[in-house]
Each structure stands twice: as C-alpha cells, then as structure tokens.
Design a protein around this motif. Structure first.
Motif, PDB file in Angstrom:
ATOM      1  N   THR A  73     -36.553  -4.622  -6.247  1.00  7.10           N
ATOM      2  CA  THR A  73     -35.539  -5.142  -7.155  1.00  7.10           C
ATOM      3  C   THR A  73     -35.256  -4.090  -8.215  1.00  7.10           C
ATOM      4  OG1 THR A  73     -37.254  -6.227  -8.486  1.00  7.10           O
ATOM      5  CG2 THR A  73     -36.162  -7.552  -6.788  1.00  7.10           C
ATOM      6  N   ILE A  74     -34.139  -4.254  -8.880  1.00  2.00           N
ATOM      7  CA  ILE A  74     -33.696  -3.304  -9.897  1.00  2.00           C
ATOM      8  C   ILE A  74     -33.608  -4.029 -11.238  1.00  2.00           C
ATOM      9  CG2 ILE A  74     -31.819  -1.794 -10.643  1.00  2.00           C
ATOM     10  CD1 ILE A  74     -31.111  -1.419  -7.673  1.00  2.00           C
ATOM     11  N   GLY A  75     -34.284  -3.498 -12.231  1.00  6.66           N
ATOM     12  CA  GLY A  75     -34.252  -4.101 -13.558  1.00  6.66           C
ATOM     13  C   GLY A  75     -34.840  -5.492 -13.565  1.00  6.66           C
ATOM     14  N   ASN A  76     -34.217  -6.372 -14.328  1.00 11.47           N
ATOM     15  CA  ASN A  76     -34.713  -7.740 -14.480  1.00 11.47           C
ATOM     16  C   ASN A  76     -34.080  -8.725 -13.514  1.00 11.47           C
ATOM     17  OD1 ASN A  76     -36.414  -7.061 -16.691  1.00 11.47           O
ATOM     18  ND2 ASN A  76     -34.640  -7.154 -18.083  1.00 11.47           N
ATOM     19  N   ASN A  77     -33.229  -8.236 -12.619  1.00 13.75           N
ATOM     20  CA  ASN A  77     -32.532  -9.123 -11.692  1.00 13.75           C
ATOM     21  C   ASN A  77     -33.376  -9.301 -10.436  1.00 13.75           C
ATOM     22  OD1 ASN A  77     -30.788 -10.547 -10.048  1.00 13.75           O
ATOM     23  ND2 ASN A  77     -28.994  -9.315 -10.590  1.00 13.75           N
ATOM     24  N   SER A  78     -34.144 -10.373 -10.389  1.00  9.95           N
ATOM     25  CA  SER A  78     -35.036 -10.603  -9.250  1.00  9.95           C
ATOM     26  C   SER A  78     -34.329 -11.233  -8.068  1.00  9.95           C
ATOM     27  CB  SER A  78     -36.211 -11.501  -9.677  1.00  9.95           C
ATOM     28  OG  SER A  78     -35.744 -12.746 -10.141  1.00  9.95           O
ATOM     29  N   LYS A  79     -33.092 -11.705  -8.239  1.00 13.39           N
ATOM     30  CA  LYS A  79     -32.369 -12.328  -7.132  1.00 13.39           C
ATOM     31  C   LYS A  79     -31.752 -11.300  -6.191  1.00 13.39           C
ATOM     32  CE  LYS A  79     -29.907 -15.934  -7.427  1.00 13.39           C
ATOM     33  NZ  LYS A  79     -28.810 -16.890  -7.741  1.00 13.39           N
ATOM     34  N   VAL A  80     -31.370 -10.151  -6.725  1.00  9.81           N
ATOM     35  CA  VAL A  80     -30.782  -9.102  -5.897  1.00  9.81           C
ATOM     36  C   VAL A  80     -31.909  -8.220  -5.377  1.00  9.81           C
ATOM     37  CG1 VAL A  80     -29.211  -7.142  -5.815  1.00  9.81           C
ATOM     38  CG2 VAL A  80     -28.623  -9.150  -7.187  1.00  9.81           C
ATOM     39  N   VAL A  81     -32.035  -8.162  -4.053  1.00  8.20           N
ATOM     40  CA  VAL A  81     -33.136  -7.444  -3.424  1.00  8.20           C
ATOM     41  C   VAL A  81     -32.573  -6.390  -2.470  1.00  8.20           C
ATOM     42  CG1 VAL A  81     -35.213  -7.635  -2.007  1.00  8.20           C
ATOM     43  CG2 VAL A  81     -34.595  -9.493  -3.578  1.00  8.20           C
ATOM     44  N   CYS A  82     -33.053  -5.161  -2.595  1.00  2.62           N
ATOM     45  CA  CYS A  82     -32.685  -4.080  -1.683  1.00  2.62           C
ATOM     46  C   CYS A  82     -33.801  -3.895  -0.666  1.00  2.62           C
ATOM     47  CB  CYS A  82     -32.478  -2.780  -2.447  1.00  2.62           C
ATOM     48  SG  CYS A  82     -31.239  -2.856  -3.759  1.00  2.62           S
ATOM     49  N   GLU A  83     -33.449  -3.531   0.559  1.00  7.85           N
ATOM     50  CA  GLU A  83     -34.490  -3.310   1.556  1.00  7.85           C
ATOM     51  C   GLU A  83     -34.063  -2.291   2.607  1.00  7.85           C
ATOM     52  OE1 GLU A  83     -35.093  -5.620   5.214  1.00  7.85           O
ATOM     53  OE2 GLU A  83     -34.323  -7.323   4.046  1.00  7.85           O
ATOM     54  N   THR A  84     -35.069  -1.653   3.175  1.00  7.10           N
ATOM     55  CA  THR A  84     -34.925  -0.804   4.341  1.00  7.10           C
ATOM     56  C   THR A  84     -36.321  -0.659   4.938  1.00  7.10           C
ATOM     57  OG1 THR A  84     -33.965   1.266   5.174  1.00  7.10           O
ATOM     58  CG2 THR A  84     -35.246   1.411   3.154  1.00  7.10           C
ATOM     59  N   GLY A  85     -36.459   0.088   6.005  1.00 10.05           N
ATOM     60  CA  GLY A  85     -37.791   0.360   6.538  1.00 10.05           C
ATOM     61  C   GLY A  85     -38.412   1.547   5.832  1.00 10.05           C
ATOM     62  N   ILE A  86     -39.723   1.541   5.658  1.00 11.28           N
ATOM     63  CA  ILE A  86     -40.356   2.686   5.023  1.00 11.28           C
ATOM     64  C   ILE A  86     -40.137   3.939   5.871  1.00 11.28           C
ATOM     65  CG2 ILE A  86     -42.605   2.183   6.086  1.00 11.28           C
ATOM     66  CD1 ILE A  86     -41.939   3.716   2.580  1.00 11.28           C
ATOM     67  N   ALA A  87     -40.068   3.785   7.201  1.00  5.99           N
ATOM     68  CA  ALA A  87     -39.780   4.935   8.061  1.00  5.99           C
ATOM     69  C   ALA A  87     -38.360   5.446   7.845  1.00  5.99           C
ATOM     70  CB  ALA A  87     -40.000   4.577   9.525  1.00  5.99           C
ATOM     71  N   ASN A  88     -37.423   4.541   7.525  1.00  6.83           N
ATOM     72  CA  ASN A  88     -36.053   4.960   7.250  1.00  6.83           C
ATOM     73  C   ASN A  88     -35.999   5.979   6.117  1.00  6.83           C
ATOM     74  OD1 ASN A  88     -35.930   2.347   8.645  1.00  6.83           O
ATOM     75  ND2 ASN A  88     -33.724   2.448   8.297  1.00  6.83           N
ATOM     76  N   LEU A  89     -36.930   5.831   5.170  1.00 12.04           N
ATOM     77  CA  LEU A  89     -36.926   6.692   3.995  1.00 12.04           C
ATOM     78  C   LEU A  89     -37.518   8.061   4.266  1.00 12.04           C
ATOM     79  CD1 LEU A  89     -37.899   4.008   1.330  1.00 12.04           C
ATOM     80  CD2 LEU A  89     -35.642   5.038   1.704  1.00 12.04           C
ATOM     81  N   THR A  90     -37.799   8.362   5.536  1.00  8.38           N
ATOM     82  CA  THR A  90     -38.192   9.721   5.928  1.00  8.38           C
ATOM     83  C   THR A  90     -37.047  10.445   6.624  1.00  8.38           C
ATOM     84  OG1 THR A  90     -39.097   9.026   8.079  1.00  8.38           O
ATOM     85  CG2 THR A  90     -40.589   8.968   6.190  1.00  8.38           C
ATOM     86  N   ASP A  91     -35.884   9.788   6.711  1.00  8.71           N
ATOM     87  CA  ASP A  91     -34.692  10.407   7.300  1.00  8.71           C
ATOM     88  C   ASP A  91     -33.832  11.052   6.217  1.00  8.71           C
ATOM     89  OD1 ASP A  91     -35.230   9.963   9.919  1.00  8.71           O
ATOM     90  OD2 ASP A  91     -33.869   8.265  10.167  1.00  8.71           O
ATOM     91  N   GLN A  92     -32.751  11.677   6.632  1.00  8.36           N
ATOM     92  CA  GLN A  92     -31.794  12.274   5.699  1.00  8.36           C
ATOM     93  C   GLN A  92     -30.715  11.283   5.295  1.00  8.36           C
ATOM     94  OE1 GLN A  92     -32.042  15.759   4.624  1.00  8.36           O
ATOM     95  NE2 GLN A  92     -34.063  15.248   5.455  1.00  8.36           N
ATOM     96  N   GLU A  93     -30.319  10.447   6.242  1.00  4.12           N
ATOM     97  CA  GLU A  93     -29.346   9.378   5.987  1.00  4.12           C
ATOM     98  C   GLU A  93     -29.858   8.127   6.692  1.00  4.12           C
ATOM     99  OE1 GLU A  93     -27.577  13.370   6.492  1.00  4.12           O
ATOM    100  OE2 GLU A  93     -28.235  11.968   8.059  1.00  4.12           O
ATOM    101  N   THR A  94     -29.676   6.983   6.087  1.00  2.86           N
ATOM    102  CA  THR A  94     -30.182   5.771   6.710  1.00  2.86           C
ATOM    103  C   THR A  94     -29.446   4.555   6.187  1.00  2.86           C
ATOM    104  OG1 THR A  94     -32.229   4.615   7.311  1.00  2.86           O
ATOM    105  CG2 THR A  94     -32.002   5.275   5.010  1.00  2.86           C
TER     106      THR A  94
END
Length: 263
Positions: free
Chosen positions: A212-233
């Motif tokens: 989550t970003i800041g104090n807004n717990s309703k808005v949630v971002c997600e991806t795979g942890i493996a995705n974050l080893t790519d250049q674009e995802t």
C-alpha cells in the motif's frame, strides 16, 4: 528465519494454461493482453522520456532529497547507488539464504492471470472471485505492518508506473525487501516532489508481492516478486474490492554523472 518461497508457489491447484480474453460487458476489473515485444518497446520509450523530463533524477534518494521529503521511508544501510540497483532471481535466493532457489513464478496479468467480469482466472481455471483475489492481496500487504523493522534491506530498484500504453510517467516507486519478506519503499510524484512511504510484504507460498502507499490501505498494488527481477513487467492496482486496473512497471536506470546538472 529467512523468507522461504514455495517451489510451486502455491499454484498446484491452478491448472490450465490457455489465456482467457475479456469478452466485454460492464465490469470495473480490467486486464489486457500485452506481448513481451510490446512491453519492451513501451519500456524503452518510458525510460527515454523519463530521462529527458527528469534530468535531475540523479539527485533522487540523496540526503538533500530526503530532507525535502521528510515523510519518505529510508533504509540507513542503502546508499543512493544501491537504491538504483535492481535484484536478480539468484540474488534474491542468496539474500533469503535459500540452498537452491525455487522456480520463479511470473504473474503475467492479462495473459495468464485474467479478470473476466468478477471472476479471476489462471489460464482457463477460475481461481476465485475478484473480491477474494483483492482480499488476498490486502492480507499480503497488511502482513508487512510492523514496528520492528530490520536493519538490512535488498534493493529491488526504481520503477516508473505506467498506465496502459502511455510512455510518460511521473509516478516513481522505489522498492526494497527484507530477509523476512517485508517490502518497503516510496512512491514519488516527480512533478509535485511529493513522497508517500510504501509498506507491504511478499507471500512465500504464492510469490505475490503486495503493498500500500501512504495511509490509504484500501488501494493495494501487487505483482510477483519474480516480476521485479525483469526490466518491464505487469502489475495490478486494486482500488478496493470493486475496481482493478492493470498497469506496467518499467525499471529505470541510474543516470550517469554527466546527465545530472551541476554534478
């Protein structure tokens, strides 16, 4: 005590492999198919445009930047250069002390993980309702809430968040992960010079990373942890249980010293 990732990432119950395309209709959950080639082309354009627009980005995550952004999360052990450094799958395995790294599971939203109406599919197999999928992401993100933060962090790099086919971005996120799977970092609006801290975690069973970003717990971002080893995802942004959008993440490179005015 390190983060342990399941070899099958908890997908043993998810069968099938043929993607399901959205067939339209009134829905607030959107995924779309994007080819690897198109994602790379778009990523190249995003990196170029961010580089042109924010020639001072070499000053991000410096002492002066943190002074201007007192709300930002900061890991004392990460230098500016380290913050710009991305992780590989092997470096994640070494970081978590795994004797042998499990197979990475990539969340290819719009191709393998697809919303159709209020149902989420992995390939042709329904894996739950949109509300259930959102709740899972919320639970993963909230698992990162703790006052006992570790001292050691591994940088996951600096990324531009991009909606659809846009090639411009002022939404920048910087992510790091701890040895027990906590995610921390910052969302930075490069236009307004405003920063909000990021808080979340990695689920060791499914390899999903959510925050989550800041104090807004309703808005949630997600991806795979493996995705974050790519250049674009691909990534998902859940605006509560009733609305989901598919965005992209583009890894940004640390600018060279001759790109930074006055450096």
């Amino acid at each position: 005590s390190g983060q342990r990732l399941s070899t099958d990432a908890g997908f043993s119950k998810y069968r099938g492999g043929v993607s399901v395309n959205n067939r339209g209709g009134a829905t607030t959950h959107r995924t779309r198919s994007v080819t690897t080639a198109n994602r790379r082309t778009n990523g190249t354009a995003v990196r170029r445009n961010v580089g042109v627009r924010y020639g001072n980005r070499g000053r991000w995550y410096t002492d002066g930047w943190y002074d201007r952004n007192p709300n930002a999360w900061r890991a004392a052990g990460l230098t500016t250069a380290a913050i710009w450094t991305s992780a590989s799958w092997n470096s994640l395995g070494n970081w978590w002390g795994s004797a042998s790294a499990p197979q990475p599971v990539y969340y290819d939203y719009g191709n393998t993980i697809v919303y159709e109406g209020d149902t989420v599919y992995n390939g042709t197999e329904p894996i739950g309702s949109a509300e259930e999928y959102y709740q899972e992401a919320t639970d993963i993100a909230s698992a990162g809430e703790t006052d006992q933060e570790p001292d050691e962090w591994l940088s996951l790099g600096v990324w531009a968040m991009v909606k659809g086919d846009e090639t411009e971005s002022n939404n920048i996120i910087q992510l790091s992960v701890s040895k027990n799977g906590l995610i921390r970092g910052n969302h930075y609006n490069a236009t307004s010079d405003a920063t909000s801290p990021i808080e979340g975690s990695v689920d060791g069973k499914t390899q999903r990373a959510a925050w989550t970003i800041g104090n807004n717990s309703k808005v949630v971002c997600e991806t795979g942890i493996a995705n974050l080893t790519d250049q674009e995802t691909a990534m998902l942004i859940h605006y509560g249980a009733d609305r989901t959008e598919q965005w992209s993440l583009v890894l940004l490179e640390e600018p060279q010293s001759d790109e930074v005015p006055g450096s």
